[in-house]
Design a protein around this motif. Structure first.
Motif, PDB file in Angstrom:
ATOM      1  N   ILE A  29      18.088  88.772  54.987  1.00 11.77           N
ATOM      2  CA  ILE A  29      17.072  89.803  55.225  1.00 11.77           C
ATOM      3  C   ILE A  29      16.383  89.551  56.552  1.00 11.77           C
ATOM      4  O   ILE A  29      16.206  90.469  57.353  1.00 11.77           O
ATOM      5  N   LYS A  30      16.010  88.316  56.801  1.00 11.45           N
ATOM      6  CA  LYS A  30      15.318  87.974  58.049  1.00 11.45           C
ATOM      7  C   LYS A  30      16.198  88.260  59.265  1.00 11.45           C
ATOM      8  O   LYS A  30      15.717  88.712  60.307  1.00 11.45           O
ATOM      9  N   ALA A  31      17.504  88.032  59.139  1.00  8.95           N
ATOM     10  CA  ALA A  31      18.423  88.236  60.260  1.00  8.95           C
ATOM     11  C   ALA A  31      18.753  89.706  60.501  1.00  8.95           C
ATOM     12  O   ALA A  31      18.988  90.108  61.638  1.00  8.95           O
ATOM     13  N   VAL A  32      18.768  90.502  59.446  1.00 11.08           N
ATOM     14  CA  VAL A  32      19.282  91.870  59.543  1.00 11.08           C
ATOM     15  C   VAL A  32      18.183  92.923  59.639  1.00 11.08           C
ATOM     16  O   VAL A  32      18.362  93.945  60.295  1.00 11.08           O
ATOM     17  N   LEU A  33      17.035  92.708  59.011  1.00  9.53           N
ATOM     18  CA  LEU A  33      15.971  93.709  58.962  1.00  9.53           C
ATOM     19  C   LEU A  33      14.803  93.338  59.863  1.00  9.53           C
ATOM     20  O   LEU A  33      14.479  92.154  60.019  1.00  9.53           O
ATOM     21  N   THR A  34      14.162  94.363  60.405  1.00 10.99           N
ATOM     22  CA  THR A  34      12.954  94.128  61.207  1.00 10.99           C
ATOM     23  C   THR A  34      11.838  93.625  60.289  1.00 10.99           C
ATOM     24  O   THR A  34      11.857  93.859  59.073  1.00 10.99           O
ATOM     25  N   GLU A  35      10.858  92.952  60.873  1.00  7.78           N
ATOM     26  CA  GLU A  35       9.730  92.431  60.100  1.00  7.78           C
ATOM     27  C   GLU A  35       8.992  93.535  59.346  1.00  7.78           C
ATOM     28  O   GLU A  35       8.529  93.328  58.238  1.00  7.78           O
ATOM     29  N   ASP A  36       8.883  94.701  59.959  1.00  9.55           N
ATOM     30  CA  ASP A  36       8.133  95.810  59.365  1.00  9.55           C
ATOM     31  C   ASP A  36       9.047  96.824  58.681  1.00  9.55           C
ATOM     32  O   ASP A  36       8.711  98.001  58.559  1.00  9.55           O
ATOM     33  N   SER A  37      10.175  96.367  58.196  1.00  4.13           N
ATOM     34  CA  SER A  37      11.149  97.256  57.571  1.00  4.13           C
ATOM     35  C   SER A  37      10.587  97.871  56.291  1.00  4.13           C
ATOM     36  O   SER A  37       9.721  97.299  55.632  1.00  4.13           O
TER      37      SER A  37
END
Length: 116
Positions: free
Chosen positions: A27-35
C-alpha cells in the motif's frame, strides 16, 4: 499503457495479500499518502491504514478468493476504467465482477471508485 496496467496489477495484489505487514508495504509503495477508496459498501476510506483494515475485513468475507484483472476499458490522462473478477485462484471462474475507476498522481494510485 503498460505502466497503467502495472499499477492496476499492483493494486489488485494489495487486495490479494493476506499478510498484514506485506500488504501495508505494498500500500505504501503503490498508493499516495492521501489516497481514497469508495465502493457500494464504503462511502469513503481515507489513507493507508484504513484501506488495509478494510481489505483484512474483506479477506474474512471472501476466504481464499482472489482478484484478477479483467479488461482495461479505457485510459486517458491520469484516469483508467477497468474490470476485475473475484474467484478461485488459478481459475477463470468468477463469483463476482466489477468495474473500478482509478486516478493516478505522481505515478501512484490516488483514488479508486469501485462498482460491483
Amino acid at each position: 499503457m503498460s505502466e497503467t496496467v502495472d499499477l492496476i496489477t499492483q493494486y489488485l495484489e494489495i487486495w490479494n495479500e493476506r499478510d498484514d505487514a506485506r500488504r501495508d508495504a505494498l500500500i505504501k509503495a503503490v498508493l499516495t499518502e492521501d489516497s481514497t477508496y469508495s465502493d457500494p459498501d464504503y462511502a469513503r476510506i481515507e489513507g493507508h491504514a484504513a484501506l488495509s483494515t478494510a481489505i483484512a475485513n474483506a479477506h474474512e468475507k471472501f476466504g481464499t478468493l482472489v482478484f484478477t484483472l479483467g479488461e482495461v476499458i479505457g485510459a486517458h490522462h491520469d484516469t483508467v476504467l477497468f474490470t476485475w473478477r473475484l474467484g478461485p485462484a488459478g481459475s477463470d471462474e468468477a463469483v463476482a465482477t466489477g468495474h473500478d475507476v482509478m486516478e493516478f498522481a505522481a505515478g501512484r494510485v490516488h483514488r479508486v471508485v469501485g462498482y460491483f
